[in-house]
Design a protein around this motif. Structure first.
Motif, PDB file in Angstrom:
ATOM      1  N   THR A 337       0.748  -1.293   0.005  1.00  0.00           N
ATOM      2  CA  THR A 337      -0.252   0.097   0.047  1.00  0.00           C
ATOM      3  C   THR A 337       0.888   1.308  -0.137  1.00  0.00           C
ATOM      4  N   GLU A 358     -10.534   0.692  -4.213  1.00  0.00           N
ATOM      5  CA  GLU A 358     -10.187   0.090  -3.080  1.00  0.00           C
ATOM      6  C   GLU A 358     -10.707  -0.513  -2.036  1.00  0.00           C
ATOM      7  N   GLU A 362      -7.627   2.999   2.296  1.00  0.00           N
ATOM      8  CA  GLU A 362      -6.654   2.883   3.525  1.00  0.00           C
ATOM      9  C   GLU A 362      -6.030   4.479   3.905  1.00  0.00           C
ATOM     10  N   GLY A 399      -7.001  -1.769  -6.048  1.00  0.00           N
ATOM     11  CA  GLY A 399      -6.597  -2.125  -4.822  1.00  0.00           C
ATOM     12  C   GLY A 399      -5.885  -3.614  -5.005  1.00  0.00           C
TER      13      GLY A 399
END
Length: 571
Positions: A337, A358, A362, A399
Motif C-alpha cells: 500500500t 480500493e 486505506e 486495490g
C-alpha cells in the motif's frame, strides 16, 4: 504536643525523626496538615516545609532498602500509557514506569503509600512493585505527563460516543454474578483511548484485542512482530468490544458476524490517524483488530522506502510513461500500500485525473478520486473500473486484482492510454506473471501491457545506537548464505543487541525489493508461456536482483541483520 504523642510516630515519619531530618513536632504537624489538605506526607514536606527533597529521598532509600531511581532521565514516551490512568496518577501521586512480565513498576516518593500500589494493582490487574524517586523530580514528571495526555485527549475525535445508553448486558453477553454491571464505563473509554495513543507512539501497525477462555490480551504489531502489551481482566472483554464498535460506528448488537468499521483520531490540527477496524466472532468473544493507517506514510517520499538506485529509477521511469501497468506484489503487511500510494503521490498533479478502487480505502489523498468498493451493492472492482473508463482517467489504481474480469478490464485500460497500478498476492515477480496466466489472461496481453513488477518484503531495521559488528560469522558461511564477493566487498555486517531505544535491537523497517522490468526477452518467454523459474532466471541474467539478493545487500549495508534476511526471504 505531649511527649507520648511524639513517641508514637512510626513508619516514614518516625524514620525521618530518627534520622534528624525533621523534628518530632514537625513530623506530627506535617502528618496532620497533609491529611487536612489531602496531600501525601512526603509531598507536603517538600512543598510546604521546604525539606531538601534529595536528602529526604536518600534517607528513605536507606531506611526501606530501596534503590533510588533518577526519574528525570525517563523518556515519558515509554510510559505504558494503557496502564497509566491520569486520574489515578493524580490521586496517588504515583506513576507506572515499566510493565515487564507479570510485574508493573510504579514510581513513588513515599514507599509507605501502599494504597497507591494496591489501587493501581486493582485497576490494571497486574502485581505492582514500588520504585523510589525524589519527590521534586516526580512532581515535575507527573505534571509534564498530565499535560501531554490532556493535549492528546483534547485532540481526539470520534471518541465522544458514550456507553451510558447502551445495554451492555443484553442478549448472551456475560454479566456479574448479581446480574448488574459493577464496572464504571468511563475507565473503559480512557483505557481504549490510551491503548490507541500508545500504539501510535510506539509506531505499531496493528492492535489486536483478543479474548480467550480465561484471559484477555492486547497485542501490538511493531516492526512486523506481535508483542503482548497488557492483559486486562477477562470480564472487561464485552465492554471493550462494545466501546470499539461504538467508535467504529458498527452494530453493537451483532456479535455473530464479522464487521468492518473505521475510527479517526486527530492528534493535532494538521495530523490525523485513521484506524481500519475489523471484528471476528471467536469461540470466547469478538477478536477486534485495528490497522493503523498514517497518511504521513504516503508523504515520506520514494527515497525513504529503501529502493536500490536502479530500482528507484525503474519505478520513476515507468510512472512517467503515459500507459502500461505497474504491479506490486507480496504478502499482507509487506508494504504494498505504501509503495502504491508513494507512486500516486508522485503522480498527483493538477494535470492528471486519478481514480482508485480500493477495499477499503486505506489512506485519504486530496486530489485523488477514491472509491470504496462494496460488493453487497454490486460495486466491485470490475464495475468501478468500467465507471472510471467513462470519466476520462489518466491514472487508475486497483486495490487488488482478484479475478479474471478485473484483470481483463485493467489490462485493456493499460493498453488504451491509461497508467494502471495494482497489487497481487504472490511471492515473487515471476510468480505474478504465471498467476495472471493461470487466471486466464492471454499471454500476449500480459506481455504487452505489464511494464514493471515489484515484489517486496519489509525487514526490521537495525537500531543505530546498539547494533554491533558481526565479526564471528565465518566467510565460508556467508558464501553459503548467498553472498557474493561483489556484495561482501566493503560490507559491514551487523548484529542486533537491544537497548531502551529499540525493540530487541531493531527500530523501524526497510523495504526489500525485487523490481523486474518486462524486457523483450522476458516478454518472449511470457509469449512462449514459460514457467516462473524460467522467467526468474532470465530476470537475474538481465541484472534484476531477486528478493534474496536484495535482502543480502541490505545486510551488507548494515541496515538489517542476516537473521532478519533469513526470516523474510528464502535462499
Amino acid at each position: 504536643m505531649s511527649n507520648k504523642a511524639l513517641g508514637q510516630l512510626s513508619g516514614l515519619a518516625g524514620s525521618l525523626v530518627a534520622g534528624s531530618l525533621i523534628t518530632a513536632e514537625q513530623a506530627a504537624e506535617a502528618l496532620r496538615q497533609a491529611a487536612i489538605e489531602k496531600m501525601h506526607f512526603v509531598q507536603y514536606l517538600v512543598e510546604k516545609d521546604n525539606i531538601d527533597g534529595r536528602r529526604l529521598a536518600e534517607l528513605t532509600s536507606q531506611e526501606f532498602g530501596l534503590p533510588l531511581f533518577d526519574i528525570t532521565a525517563l523518556d515519558t514516551e515509554v510510559i505504558p500509557i494503557a496502564l497509566a490512568d491520569v486520574e489515578l496518577i493524580k490521586k496517588h501521586h504515583a506513576l507506572p514506569l515499566l510493565h515487564h512480565g507479570d510485574r508493573l513498576f510504579v514510581a513513588v516518593s513515599d514507599p509507605t503509600n501502599l494504597a497507591a500500589l494496591e489501587e493501581i494493582k486493582f485497576h490494571t490487574g497486574i502485581n505492582t512493585d514500588a520504585v523510589l524517586v525524589e519527590e521534586t523530580a516526580l512532581g515535575k514528571v507527573l505534571a509534564t505527563f498530565a499535560e501531554s495526555q490532556d493535549a492528546l485527549s483534547d485532540g481526539l475525535t470520534d471518541l465522544d460516543a458514550s456507553l451510558d445508553d447502551i445495554d451492555i448486558a443484553s442478549g448472551d453477553e456475560p454479566q456479574d454474578d448479581d446480574g448488574s454491571e459493577s464496572i464504571d464505563e468511563t475507565p473503559i473509554v480512557r483505557f481504549v483511548n490510551k491503548v490507541l495513543i500508545d500504539a501510535i507512539q510506539q509506531g505499531a501497525s496493528d492492535i489486536h484485542f483478543e479474548p480467550y477462555e480465561h484471559s484477555y490480551r492486547v497485542r501490538f504489531r511493531t516492526d512486523g512482530i506481535l508483542q503482548e502489551m497488557v492483559k486486562p481482566p477477562r470480564n472487561l472483554a464485552p465492554r471493550l468490544a462494545a466501546r470499539l464498535k461504538v467508535m467504529s460506528q458498527m452494530d453493537i448488537s451483532e456479535r455473530r458476524l464479522p464487521q468492518d468499521g473505521r475510527i479517526q483520531m486527530k492528534l493535532s490540527r494538521n495530523r490525523a490517524i485513521d484506524f481500519r477496524v475489523n471484528t471476528l466472532p471467536t469461540l470466547y468473544g469478538e477478536k477486534i483488530v485495528l490497522r493503523i493507517l498514517d497518511p504521513g506514510s504516503a508523504q515520506m517520499g520514494i527515497d525513504a522506502l529503501g529502493y536500490e538506485p536502479y530500482q528507484k529509477d525503474l519505478y520513476l521511469k515507468v510512472l512517467n510513461q503515459p500507459q502500461g501497468m505497474v504491479l506490486v506484489t507480496g504478502p499482507t503487511g509487506s508494504g504494498k500500500t505504501v509503495s502504491l500510494y508513494t507512486g500516486l503521490n508522485i503522480l498527483n498533479t493538477p494535470e492528471r485525473n486519478i481514480s482508485t478502487a480500493e477495499d477499503p480505502v486505506e489512506i485519504n489523498l486530496d486530489g485523488v478520486n477514491q472509491v470504496h468498493v462494496n460488493a453487497k451493492v454490486g460495486l466491485n472492482f470490475a464495475e468501478a473500473l468500467r465507471s472510471f473508463l467513462r470519466q476520462d482517467p489518466d491514472v487508475i489504481m486497483v486495490g487488488e486484482i482478484r479475478d479474471l474480469e478485473t484483470a481483463e478490464i485493467a489490462i485493456k485500460a493499460a493498453q488504451t492510454g491509461h497508467l494502471v497500478l495494482s497489487t497481487l498476492h504472490t511471492n515473487s515477480a515471476s510468480e505474478t506473471i504465471t498467476r495472471l496466466l493461470n487466471m486466464g489472461v492471454p499471454a500476449f496481453n500480459v506481455a504487452s501491457s505489464v511494464n514493471l513488477i515489484i515484489a517486496q518484503r519489509l525487514a526490521r531495521r537495525l537500531c543505530k545506537l546498539c547494533s554491533v559488528p558481526a565479526d564471528d560469522i565465518p566467510h565460508a558461511t556467508l558464501l553459503e548464505e548467498g553472498f557474493t564477493a561483489e556484495i561482501l566487498a566493503g560490507a559491514t555486517i551487523m548484529s542486533p543487541v537491544g537497548c531502551k531505544e529499540c525493540n530487541g535491537g531493531y527500530k523501524g523497517r526497510v523495504g526489500i525489493y525485487e523490481a523486474v522490468k518486462i524486457t523483450p526477452s522476458i516478454a518472449k518467454l511470457i509469449m512462449g508461456e514459460g514457467n516462473s523459474m524460467q522467467i526468474a532466471a532470465q530476470a537475474r541474467a538481465e541484472g534484476f536482483h531477486d528478493l534474496r539478493i536484495a535482502a543480502l545487500k541490505k545486510v551488507a549495508q548494515g541496515m538489517t541483520s542476516l537473521e532478519e534476511a533469513n526470516r523474510i526471504t528464502v535462499d
